[in-house]
Design an enzyme around this catalytic site. Structure first.
Site, short mmCIF file in Angstrom:
data_model
loop_
_atom_site.label_atom_id
_atom_site.label_comp_id
_atom_site.label_asym_id
_atom_site.label_seq_id
_atom_site.Cartn_x
_atom_site.Cartn_y
_atom_site.Cartn_z
N ARG A 40 5.65 -21.30 26.65
CA ARG A 40 6.82 -20.76 25.97
C ARG A 40 6.38 -19.90 24.78
NH1 ARG A 40 9.05 -22.56 29.87
NH2 ARG A 40 10.88 -23.93 29.95
N ARG A 55 9.52 -14.07 5.90
CA ARG A 55 9.61 -13.33 4.64
C ARG A 55 10.77 -13.79 3.78
NH1 ARG A 55 9.38 -7.21 6.37
NH2 ARG A 55 11.45 -7.15 5.46
N THR A 108 2.87 -8.25 -1.07
CA THR A 108 3.05 -8.25 0.38
C THR A 108 2.73 -9.62 0.96
OG1 THR A 108 2.22 -7.46 2.51
CG2 THR A 108 0.71 -7.23 0.70
N ILE A 109 3.55 -10.03 1.94
CA ILE A 109 3.21 -11.29 2.62
C ILE A 109 1.91 -11.12 3.40
CG2 ILE A 109 5.58 -12.14 2.82
CD1 ILE A 109 5.43 -11.29 5.84
N ASP A 110 1.58 -9.87 3.76
CA ASP A 110 0.44 -9.63 4.65
C ASP A 110 -0.92 -9.90 3.99
OD1 ASP A 110 2.43 -8.76 6.35
OD2 ASP A 110 2.08 -6.63 5.98
N ARG A 123 3.32 -28.50 27.10
CA ARG A 123 3.38 -27.03 27.24
C ARG A 123 2.38 -26.32 26.33
NH1 ARG A 123 9.94 -26.74 26.61
NH2 ARG A 123 10.45 -26.72 28.82
N GLU A 179 0.81 -1.22 0.00
CA GLU A 179 0.00 0.00 0.00
C GLU A 179 0.85 1.28 0.00
OE1 GLU A 179 -0.75 -0.01 4.82
OE2 GLU A 179 -1.84 1.32 3.48
N GLY A 237 2.20 -9.67 9.95
CA GLY A 237 0.99 -9.40 9.16
C GLY A 237 0.42 -8.01 9.36
N ARG A 238 1.15 -7.20 10.18
CA ARG A 238 0.69 -5.84 10.49
C ARG A 238 -0.74 -5.83 11.02
NH1 ARG A 238 3.91 -2.15 6.76
NH2 ARG A 238 5.58 -1.69 8.23
O1 F6P Z 1 4.57 -5.74 5.59
C1 F6P Z 1 5.38 -6.84 5.71
C2 F6P Z 1 5.96 -6.96 7.10
O2 F6P Z 1 6.75 -8.13 7.15
C3 F6P Z 1 4.93 -6.96 8.22
O3 F6P Z 1 4.27 -8.19 8.34
C4 F6P Z 1 5.77 -6.57 9.39
O4 F6P Z 1 5.04 -5.95 10.41
C5 F6P Z 1 6.74 -5.59 8.77
O5 F6P Z 1 6.78 -5.86 7.39
C6 F6P Z 1 8.12 -5.65 9.35
O6 F6P Z 1 8.86 -4.63 8.79
P1 F6P Z 1 10.44 -4.53 8.88
O7 F6P Z 1 11.00 -5.44 7.83
O8 F6P Z 1 10.72 -3.10 8.57
O9 F6P Z 1 10.87 -4.94 10.25
#
Ligand code: F6P
Length: 341
Positions: A265, A274, A124-126, A161, A102, A169-170
């Site tokens: 844990r 990623r 995006t992986i998200d 455990r 985005e 995933g933000r």
């Molecule tokens: O948007 C992809 C993402 O991997 C999110 O899931 C995560 O919150 C963020 O990027 C992490 O960003 P950075 O690589 O800057 O730590």
């Protein structure tokens, strides 16, 4: 015809498939292609590299991006937008392919409105981009997290455990939900549905009573307790206004142990999610998007983004993709909830 390609924001498996798909399609059509290094920074600084068939040979299986990436936002740097416009001309570009989420596509949309010929590819992986059913990178990430949960299941079972697994995933719970369902997690907590810790504890206690002595709690980094705000690692905002999420897993595992008495844990998967080679599905989707992006340019459909609709590659206005986040529906979350405990 001369085309520029850039990749911005967090990297993601499958980007190189897009670059390869676009370069090979463009070359077949007789176009020239250059890559701009490190996202919008490459256009601001005129930092570029020629892309030919040999530059994209062997990159399909590689994770990351051969062009490098950054979270540079030209709209936050004085004079950078003007530089983008000038360099577009100086580099003799007819069009630019911006591969990003985005943020990167938001800049692409604005620059397009300012007169640059830009098309977008959703990355995006998200999986939180609107106007596309899926983004590439998501499938790879889900598979990585599922494999991690599978591995965690066996050690959790041996030690009786609870294992809390914190997932990226933000502000969207897609990766956590899919990997949680696929990995048979006992509880799945995502940002779309703030949770009550008492309910989580109840599920785990009931499960133990019924004979299951271990449990997996998959929690998205953006998930929130019902009565608390989001847990963040760093308050400072990046150039697109994002905080750095993370830390919910630690608080949650502490609470679970305290309230249940079960040994608990925490595993934070972090950037593992990623990295590495894309799945076959992401290689195919990335390839289709790369080919589609060049076809958009050929048809002068600037200001648009390639998108997956069912199993078809279509195109949508960039505007639509960056308007609002695509989040998990109640219907999907309810399906996951059937298997809680
Ligand atoms: O948007 C992809 C993402 O991997 C999110 O899931 C995560 O919150 C963020 O990027 C992490 O960003 P950075 O690589 O800057 O730590």
């Amino acid at each position: 015809m001369k085309i520029g390609i850039l990749t911005g924001g967090g990297d993601c498996p499958g980007i190189n498939a897009v670059v390869r798909g676009a370069v090979r399609t463009a070359i077949q059509k007789g176009y020239k292609v250059i890559g701009l290094r490190d996202g919008w920074k490459g256009l601001v600084n005129k930092d570029h590299v020629n892309l030919d068939l040999s530059s994209v040979a062997g990159i399909l299986i590689k994770g990351g991006t051969i062009l490098g990436t950054s979270r540079t936002n030209p709209y936050k740097i004085e004079g950078a937008v003007e530089k983008c416009k000038k360099n577009f001309k100086r580099l003799d570009l007819d069009a630019l392919i911006a591969i990003g989420g985005e943020d990167t596509l938001g800049v692409a949309n604005k620059l397009n409105k300012e007169g640059l010929n830009v098309v977008g590819v959703p990355k995006t992986i998200d999986n939180d981009l609107s106007a596309t059913d899926f983004t590439f990178g998501f499938d790879t990430s889900v598979n990585i997290v599922t494999e991690a949960i599978d591995r965690i299941q066996t050690t959790a079972e041996s030690h009786h455990r609870i294992l809390v697994v914190e997932v990226m995933g933000r502000h969207a719970g897609w990766i956590t939900l899919y990997a949680g369902i696929a990995g048979a997690a006992d509880v799945i907590l995502i940002p779309e549905f703030p949770f009550d810790i008492n309910e989580v504890v109840d599920i785990l206690k009931k499960s133990r009573k019924s004979g299951k002595k271990h449990g997996i709690v998959a929690v998205a980094e953006g998930a929130t307790f019902k009565d608390r705000s989001m847990v963040i690692q760093k308050e400072e905002l990046d150039s697109f206004g994002h905080v750095r999420l993370g830390g919910i897993g630690g608080i949650l595992s502490g609470k679970i142990e305290e309230m249940t008495g079960f040994e608990t844990r925490l595993v934070v998967l972090g950037h593992l999610q990623r990295g590495g080679s894309p799945t076959a599905a992401d290689r195919v989707l990335g390839t289709r998007f790369g080919v589609g992006a060049v076809e958009l340019i050929e048809n002068k459909k600037f200001g648009r983004m390639v998108s997956l609709n069912g199993n078809n590659i279509v195109d949508v206005p960039l505007e639509k993709a960056v308007g609002k986040l695509k989040t998990v529906s109640e219907e999907l979350y309810n399906t996951a909830k059937i298997f809680f405990g």
